[in-house]
Design an enzyme around this catalytic site. Structure first.
Site, PDB file in Angstrom:
ATOM      1  N   VAL A  34     -60.383  64.990  51.607  1.00 31.80           N
ATOM      2  CA  VAL A  34     -59.682  65.076  50.316  1.00 31.80           C
ATOM      3  C   VAL A  34     -60.670  65.293  49.162  1.00 31.80           C
ATOM      4  CG1 VAL A  34     -58.352  63.679  48.654  1.00 31.80           C
ATOM      5  CG2 VAL A  34     -57.686  63.707  51.057  1.00 31.80           C
ATOM      6  N   GLU A 130     -42.924  67.235  55.595  1.00 31.55           N
ATOM      7  CA  GLU A 130     -43.124  67.797  56.947  1.00 31.55           C
ATOM      8  C   GLU A 130     -42.534  66.912  58.045  1.00 31.55           C
ATOM      9  OE1 GLU A 130     -44.895  70.899  57.795  1.00 31.55           O
ATOM     10  OE2 GLU A 130     -43.619  70.341  59.482  1.00 31.55           O
ATOM     11  N   VAL A 133     -38.586  66.870  59.803  1.00 24.86           N
ATOM     12  CA  VAL A 133     -38.049  67.699  60.890  1.00 24.86           C
ATOM     13  C   VAL A 133     -39.083  67.793  62.006  1.00 24.86           C
ATOM     14  CG1 VAL A 133     -37.137  69.966  61.552  1.00 24.86           C
ATOM     15  CG2 VAL A 133     -36.699  69.087  59.255  1.00 24.86           C
ATOM     16  N   LYS A 206     -31.525  68.074  60.307  1.00 24.00           N
ATOM     17  CA  LYS A 206     -32.745  68.872  60.459  1.00 24.00           C
ATOM     18  C   LYS A 206     -32.421  70.364  60.352  1.00 24.00           C
ATOM     19  CE  LYS A 206     -34.874  65.312  63.316  1.00 24.00           C
ATOM     20  NZ  LYS A 206     -34.967  64.824  64.696  1.00 24.00           N
ATOM     21  N   GLY A 305     -41.427  59.284  67.086  1.00 25.76           N
ATOM     22  CA  GLY A 305     -42.395  58.258  67.472  1.00 25.76           C
ATOM     23  C   GLY A 305     -43.284  57.939  66.285  1.00 25.76           C
TER      24      GLY A 305
HETATM   25  N1  LIG Z   1     -39.018  56.720  63.943  1.00 27.44           N
HETATM   26  C1  LIG Z   1     -39.251  57.997  64.148  1.00 27.44           C
HETATM   27  O1  LIG Z   1     -39.658  58.417  65.246  1.00 27.44           O
HETATM   28  C2  LIG Z   1     -39.059  58.987  63.024  1.00 27.44           C
HETATM   29  C3  LIG Z   1     -39.343  60.345  63.243  1.00 27.44           C
HETATM   30  C4  LIG Z   1     -39.196  61.262  62.194  1.00 27.44           C
HETATM   31  C5  LIG Z   1     -38.747  60.822  60.967  1.00 27.44           C
HETATM   32  N2  LIG Z   1     -38.444  59.495  60.793  1.00 27.44           N
HETATM   33  C6  LIG Z   1     -37.967  59.070  59.479  1.00 27.44           C
HETATM   34  O2  LIG Z   1     -38.873  58.144  58.933  1.00 27.44           O
HETATM   35  C7  LIG Z   1     -38.189  57.208  58.113  1.00 27.44           C
HETATM   36  C8  LIG Z   1     -38.516  55.791  58.591  1.00 27.44           C
HETATM   37  O3  LIG Z   1     -38.134  55.633  59.923  1.00 27.44           O
HETATM   38  P1  LIG Z   1     -38.611  54.366  60.794  1.00 27.44           P
HETATM   39  O4  LIG Z   1     -38.223  54.693  62.198  1.00 27.44           O
HETATM   40  O5  LIG Z   1     -40.024  54.043  60.485  1.00 27.44           O
HETATM   41  O6  LIG Z   1     -37.629  53.225  60.228  1.00 27.44           O
HETATM   42  P2  LIG Z   1     -37.728  51.652  60.457  1.00 27.44           P
HETATM   43  O7  LIG Z   1     -38.599  51.323  61.624  1.00 27.44           O
HETATM   44  O8  LIG Z   1     -36.337  51.141  60.444  1.00 27.44           O
HETATM   45  O9  LIG Z   1     -38.486  51.120  59.141  1.00 27.44           O
HETATM   46  C9  LIG Z   1     -37.875  51.106  57.891  1.00 27.44           C
HETATM   47  C10 LIG Z   1     -38.754  50.294  56.936  1.00 27.44           C
HETATM   48  O10 LIG Z   1     -38.154  50.336  55.650  1.00 27.44           O
HETATM   49  C11 LIG Z   1     -38.139  49.001  55.111  1.00 27.44           C
HETATM   50  N3  LIG Z   1     -36.974  48.874  54.218  1.00 27.44           N
HETATM   51  C12 LIG Z   1     -35.672  48.986  54.513  1.00 27.44           C
HETATM   52  N4  LIG Z   1     -34.925  48.817  53.412  1.00 27.44           N
HETATM   53  C13 LIG Z   1     -35.780  48.595  52.405  1.00 27.44           C
HETATM   54  C14 LIG Z   1     -35.634  48.331  51.020  1.00 27.44           C
HETATM   55  N5  LIG Z   1     -34.426  48.258  50.464  1.00 27.44           N
HETATM   56  N6  LIG Z   1     -36.748  48.151  50.271  1.00 27.44           N
HETATM   57  C15 LIG Z   1     -37.978  48.212  50.837  1.00 27.44           C
HETATM   58  N7  LIG Z   1     -38.183  48.454  52.142  1.00 27.44           N
HETATM   59  C16 LIG Z   1     -37.103  48.640  52.909  1.00 27.44           C
HETATM   60  C17 LIG Z   1     -38.016  48.083  56.311  1.00 27.44           C
HETATM   61  O11 LIG Z   1     -38.517  46.811  55.928  1.00 27.44           O
HETATM   62  P3  LIG Z   1     -38.584  45.569  56.978  1.00 27.44           P
HETATM   63  O12 LIG Z   1     -39.640  45.994  57.969  1.00 27.44           O
HETATM   64  O13 LIG Z   1     -39.027  44.417  56.178  1.00 27.44           O
HETATM   65  O14 LIG Z   1     -37.224  45.458  57.563  1.00 27.44           O
HETATM   66  C18 LIG Z   1     -38.911  48.810  57.312  1.00 27.44           C
HETATM   67  O15 LIG Z   1     -40.248  48.429  57.158  1.00 27.44           O
HETATM   68  C19 LIG Z   1     -36.705  57.580  58.214  1.00 27.44           C
HETATM   69  O16 LIG Z   1     -36.365  58.431  57.150  1.00 27.44           O
HETATM   70  C20 LIG Z   1     -36.627  58.358  59.522  1.00 27.44           C
HETATM   71  O17 LIG Z   1     -35.560  59.285  59.567  1.00 27.44           O
HETATM   72  C21 LIG Z   1     -38.595  58.575  61.786  1.00 27.44           C
END
Ligand SMILES: NC(=O)c1ccc[n+]([C@@H]2O[C@H](COP(=O)([O-])OP(=O)(O)OC[C@H]3O[C@@H](n4cnc5c(N)ncnc54)[C@H](OP(=O)(O)O)[C@@H]3O)[C@@H](O)[C@H]2O)c1
Length: 432
Positions: A34, A130, A133, A206, A305
């Site tokens: 960076v 990025e 999707v 997506k 993941g």
């Molecule tokens: N998982 C995948 O493989 C993947 C792949 C591509 C894209 N994504 C995208 O990435 C994003 C996150 O996915 P994830 O799987 O990491 O979700 P996740 O494991 O459910 O984590 C969500 C996080 O957000 C926090 N949170 C929820 N509500 C909140 C609020 N009101 N204020 C502050 N923090 C809050 C939660 O806090 P706590 O931990 O305290 O509950 C948790 O740490 C989503 O948009 C998803 O579509 C995920």
């Protein structure tokens, strides 16, 4: 080296915890790439006491995401909470106070991308997404930047790992949908409530994002024709296999033949086993892009993941950090083409139809006549006699989905057709 760039992370779950880990483990490489150190200054979560997959200084954790995104010293806000609210309000507040934003939030961008992109433009803020999707696969940046000089004709992809895992298990082991789903849940590929995946909502979000970028037009999740995989039976999979096809849940974004509109759809389809997408196994994703000058390109890799998705998030963090240092911005949303999104009936596809019919002379001719009446031509037909009954298996040439649906309806009404045993769209082996 310039002064550190300060990062606020919203969410520290599956993806966020891997972002924290990579920021720490790659600290010196990232700073060198960076031209300034990247410093994590706050992590907003819901439950600060929760055990996390990354070591985090407890002093960084906060439940006050609103104050974090507007803090004067924060340069970059990374949103990995997911869902519509509070993610949307937090991103808008961040942009209004001059931050660059990186998000993985496909649901928000597909539902209300217009508001987010407008805020980015009005505030002169960077917006990179990025990871929204196909997880780790570099796809949006190539479409948005590398292919900006070409004319994309079609984007055809497997963008949901859960459904690909289920369909792959059904294909390789003959399992039913329910058994394959249970296995996917046991292995952590499917959630306890699998609706978003198996009903195609995730893939539709997506597809909307991909279509918007590929065709320089505004496309929302509501514009996407969506069908899931819950109705696919072991018999459908076996019959596709017998004909040299495999069933995949595809996201298809295609320009119409006259180039004036686009169709955006998510549904199961048969593709030939020789097609590159047929070899995409387990929970992997792959996207096939067809462009006028580039020809056919394929992007393949881990579509979800924690670590793979965090890789894409980190790439975006580096990009926005470099932009901040150079006092410049990445490309804005491009919707100048403003193409109409046409309804499913106008999309052009092919169809595999299997019919249980009476085994009498003249049946084939009468069935063929129904296809001709709807202007649908037949590519192949196979007939198997079974005593009084026969099975007719037909594959059509390209026709509008409306004509294909009308043909099926007319077939259902024929006295010689005992049952329409199976209907499945066919993609991937016609000349585009
Ligand atoms: N998982 C995948 O493989 C993947 C792949 C591509 C894209 N994504 C995208 O990435 C994003 C996150 O996915 P994830 O799987 O990491 O979700 P996740 O494991 O459910 O984590 C969500 C996080 O957000 C926090 N949170 C929820 N509500 C909140 C609020 N009101 N204020 C502050 N923090 C809050 C939660 O806090 P706590 O931990 O305290 O509950 C948790 O740490 C989503 O948009 C998803 O579509 C995920």
């Amino acid at each position: 080296m310039t002064k550190p760039l300060k990062i606020a992370l919203l969410g520290c779950g599956v993806v966020g915890s891997q972002v924290v880990r990579l920021l720490r483990e790659q600290e010196s490489d990232l700073a060198a790439r960076v031209g300034a150190p990247l410093e994590l200054v706050g992590v907003a979560v819901r439950k600060p006491g929760r055990k996390r997959d990354a070591e985090i200084d407890p002093a960084l954790l906060t439940t006050d995401a609103e104050s974090l995104v507007t803090r004067d010293d924060v340069d970059i806000v990374v949103e990995v909470i997911g869902g519509i609210e509070p993610a949307r309000s937090l991103i808008l507040a961040a942009m209004a106070s001059g931050k660059s934003v990186v998000t993985a939030n496909k649901a928000l961008l597909a539902e209300d991308g217009a508001t987010i992109h407008r805020a980015a433009r009005e505030n002169g803020a960077d917006l990179y997404f990025e990871a929204s999707v196909a997880g780790a696969i570099p796809l949006l940046r190539p479409l948005r930047e590398s292919m900006a000089g070409d004319r994309v004709q079609r984007v055809l992809g497997i963008v949901n790992g859960t459904t690909n895992y289920i369909l792959d298990k059904m294909d390789s082991s003959g399992a039913s949908f329910t058994d394959a789903l249970e296995e996917a849940q046991a292995l952590g590929y499917a959630e306890a409530d699998p609706t978003a995946d198996v009903e195609g909502f995730d893939a539709a979000a997506k597809a909307a994002i991909l279509a918007g970028i590929a065709f320089h037009s505004r496309v929302t999740a509501a514009d996407v024709h969506r069908e899931g995989i819950t109705e696919i039976t072991a018999a459908d999979v076996a019959s596709a296999k017998a004909m040299g096809y495999v069933i995949k849940l595809l996201a298809i974004c295609a320009r119409s033949d006259d180039g004036r509109s686009v169709g955006v759809r998510v549904h199961p389809a048969m593709i030939p086993r020789s097609h590159p997408l047929a070899g995409v196994r387990e929970a992997y994703n792959a996207v096939f892009v067809e462009a006028e000058s580039a020809g056919r390109l394929m992007f393949y890799g881990a579509g979800a993941g924690g670590a793979p998705t965090a890789s894409a998030v980190l790439g975006d963090i580096v990009a926005v950090a470099r932009n901040r240092i150079a006092n410049t911005r990445g490309p804005e949303e491009s919707t100048y083409a403003d193409l109409r999104v046409h309804p499913m009936g106008e999309s052009v596809t092919r169809c595999h139809v299997s019919l249980d019919v009476a085994d009498k002379p003249g049946v084939l001719a009468r069935v063929a006549d129904i296809f001709a009446k709807h202007d649908v031509s037949i590519q192949t037909v196979r007939q198997e006699g079974r005593g009084d009954d026969a099975q007719l298996v037909l594959v059509t040439h390209r026709a509008s989905d409306a004509a294909l649906s009308a043909t099926i309806e007319s077939l259902r009404e024929m006295d010689i057709v005992r049952a329409v045993a199976g209907v499945m769209r066919v993609e991937g082996d016609e000349t585009p």
